[in-house]
Structure formats: structure tokens, C-alpha cells
Design a protein around this motif. Structure first.
Motif: not given
Length: 353
Positions: A171, A191, A200, A316
Motif C-alpha cells: 500500500v 483496498h 489491493v 492505506g
């Protein structure tokens, strides 16, 4: 190096070998989660992973133990143990010792790899290991890719890092420029951290100095990732280079982990999908070199919690860290706090009490 501050006994699936390392009749020694283990393959081809010591008098089955059909034989007194860890034969007695059992681990053999399920509470697996091919539901199979092992693999032993470091990399949009020296700017399109298996996805763009007037649609490349707990992440790269990867980080003890990385390169459509091992090796090594650049950072990292996230990084990282708490003993159901970093800190503290 900085010893990881995260608990080193998370729940989940963890790679302990590649399939090619455990041939029929082979006994393979391992040390994970502070335990001596062995993997062995029966005559019929099934793989068993169990604790290494015979329950009779404690001989190490990885030092002289042999496979006899569907059983493993202790080198000390010939006691035989089956794939469930039960004693099935004492050669100088009429009956086996039914009260003794060697601890075995749930095993999945998939994508040229052997995984075990680890849970400090010894619960049965409650999620699966994703398939690097069928997991993306795009019709691709292993036949569309060159075999990975051994030339498309990387193995690093006992590094002072943690499985969560690797997943957080997924992320981290800002590190590409500085670690990988490429002008990539990922645009995250997914996400999803609602379940033990998370997702992801991002599309690749380039910074303005390189891309100019190029649009996202023109570049048409990206990465999809499936994270099966903290131990296994599979990725599909599409567009510029057709590859699939598995990164697997397995705790050895309370300070270190083994890292395995496996790369499959797609057969070139230009050649009608014909084998091209030289091309596959060259592209696989390029992907591995990029992963090695990450390892250099992770293996010297001091984990920061809470992190000093920028505005763009916060969603994230906090989503992933909050999701990660569910895999630490004693905190599996404590991942629904609205403040991710505080939940994360509390979870770590609880796991050490």
C-alpha cells in the motif's frame, strides 16, 4: 539491525519449502516458529509436516529418519509414525503406542510451494491459500507461464524483519521512486481489508516528467494483489510484463524470518505461447532484483508505530494495520476500532501480556 517489535507468532499460512525440495521418500529439516520440524513425502506423493522429534525417546527424525511407504521410520528404534503423527508400528512389540502422537500441521501444496497452517491456539484453518493463477479468475493457468523453480526464486534466511513489513509495502505508493528508482506513481483502485484474505489493486501511471500527456488508459498496466493473512501474498502484474509472484515470509524465531519469493513469467503471445526459458529467466531476474531492493530496506528497518503518515499514505497504511491485528494471538476479533493505530498499539500490547 533492529529486532521486529511485532509478535512473531501470527496465525495463518506460511511457506516452509518449495515442492521440488521434498521429493518422494525425502525427509527435509526445517526450523520455524521456534520449533524443529520436518517435511516428508510418502510413496504416494503426499507431503506431511510435523515436529521433528520422535515421541519414543526424542530422536530427531530429520537426522537419519526414512520413509517407508506412507510412514516415517525413526532411526533410533524403528518406530513408525503415519501422516497424522500416530504411532503405527513398534517392530519389537505386538501393538503400537496409541497414546503417543507427534504434532502435525495442516499442509497445502500449491503453485510449486509447500505451506503450513500455524495457529498458537491450534485451531483449524479458517481461510485458504490463494492460487497464483486461478485466484484472479481470468482464465489463466500454470500452462500459460514458465515454471518458476528454481531459476525464478529467491530465498533469504533468518533476516530481522516481519511478515507485516512486506504487506505494508503493497500500500506504499511513494517508495517506487526512491527504492526502485522508477518514476511509477500507483493509483489504487481497491483496498479491501474486510476478510482474512485481503485485496489491493493499483494501476500504474508515471510522474509528469516522464508521462507527459500519457493517460492512464494509454499505459494500461497494473498490479492485483491477494494477501492471505500475513504470511503469503500473491500478485498478478498485467500490461507491461505478464508475471505472477508469491512473496512468503515465515517466522523462524522471535527475531528472524525466512523470505521466499517466486516469479512466473508468462509465455510470449508473439511466439504462440512457446517456451522461451532464456527470456523467462531474464525477466524473472529483473523482478527478483526489484524485490531484493525492498528486502534491503526491510532487513534494516525499525518498525514505526504509530507511523508518521502523510495525508495520502494514511488510508492505506491504517486500513492494513487495523486488518493485521486479527492475526495476532489474543487479538483476532479486536480489529473493528475506528482508530486504527490505537487499535494496533493495543493489540500488540495485549499479545505480549
Amino acid at each position: 539491525m533492529a529486532k521486529p517489535t511485532l509478535p512473531m507468532n501470527p496465525t495463518g499460512w506460511f511457506q516452509v519449502a518449495w515442492s521440488a525440495e521434498v521429493g518422494v521418500g525425502a525427509v527435509h529439516r526445517m526450523h520455524y516458529f521456534d520449533r524443529e520440524m520436518i517435511a516428508w513425502r510418502t510413496t504416494s506423493g503426499a507431503v506431511t509436516v510435523m515436529d521433528a522429534y520422535c515421541e519414543h525417546l526424542g530422536a530427531h527424525l530429520g537426522h537419519g529418519g526414512t520413509v517407508d511407504g506412507e510412514n516415517i521410520v525413526c532411526p533410533f528404534h524403528g518406530w513408525q509414525w503415519n501422516t497424522q503423527g500416530h504411532n503405527v508400528c513398534i517392530p519389537y512389540e505386538k501393538h503400537p503406542n496409541r497414546g503417543r502422537r507427534i504434532r502435525t500441521y495442516p499442509v497445502v501444496e500449491r503453485n510449486e510451494s509447500i505451506y503450513i497452517w500455524h495457529d498458537a491456539a491450534r485451531r483449524e484453518p479458517y481461510f485458504d491459500v490463494p492460487d497464483v493463477f486461478t485466484g484472479f479468475d481470468d482464465g489463466r493457468t500454470a500452462a500459460d507461464y514458465h515454471p518458476a523453480h528454481p531459476r525464478g526464486t529467491l530465498y533469504r534466511e533468518q533476516l530481522e524483519l516481519h511478515p507485516q513489513y512486506v504487506l505494508e509495502n503493497g500500500v506504499d505508493f511513494a517508495h517506487f521512486t526512491y527504492v526502485h528508482k522508477v518514476p511509477i506513481v500507483p493509483v489504487f483502485t481497491r483496498h479491501d481489508f474486510d476478510e482474512p484474505v485481503s485485496y489491493v489493486d493499483f494501476t500504474i501511471t508515471f510522474d509528469n516528467s516522464v508521462a507527459g500527456e500519457t493517460s492512464v488508459a494509454d499505459i494500461h498496466s497494473g498490479v492485483n494483489a491477494i494477501n492471505a493473512g500475513l504470511g503469503v501474498a500473491v500478485t498478478k502484474s498485467w500490461g507491461m510484463i505478464d508475471n505472477r509472484t508469491i512473496s512468503a515470509v515465515t517466522p523462524v524465531d522471535d527475531s528472524t524470518c525466512d523470505v521466499r519469493f517466486t516469479v512466473w513469467i508468462g509465455r510470449s503471445p508473439k511466439d504462440g505461447g512457446a517456451p522461451d526459458p532464456e527470456r523467462a529467466d531474464r525477466f524473472a531476474q529483473g523482478v527478483i532484483e526489484q524485490f531484493e531492493a525492498d528486502i534491503h530496506i526491510w532487513s534494516h528497518q525499525r518498525y514505526a508505530s504509530p507511523g508518521a503518515f502523510s495525508r495520502g499514505e494514511y488510508p492505506g497504511f491504517t486500513a492494513l494495520r487495523n486488518w493485521a491485528t486479527r492475526f495476532y494471538p489474543g487479538t483476532e476479533n479486536e480489529n473493528d476500532s475506528p482508530t486504527a493505530d490505537s487499535a494496533y498499539t493495543d493489540a500488540i500490547g495485549a499479545s505480549r501480556q
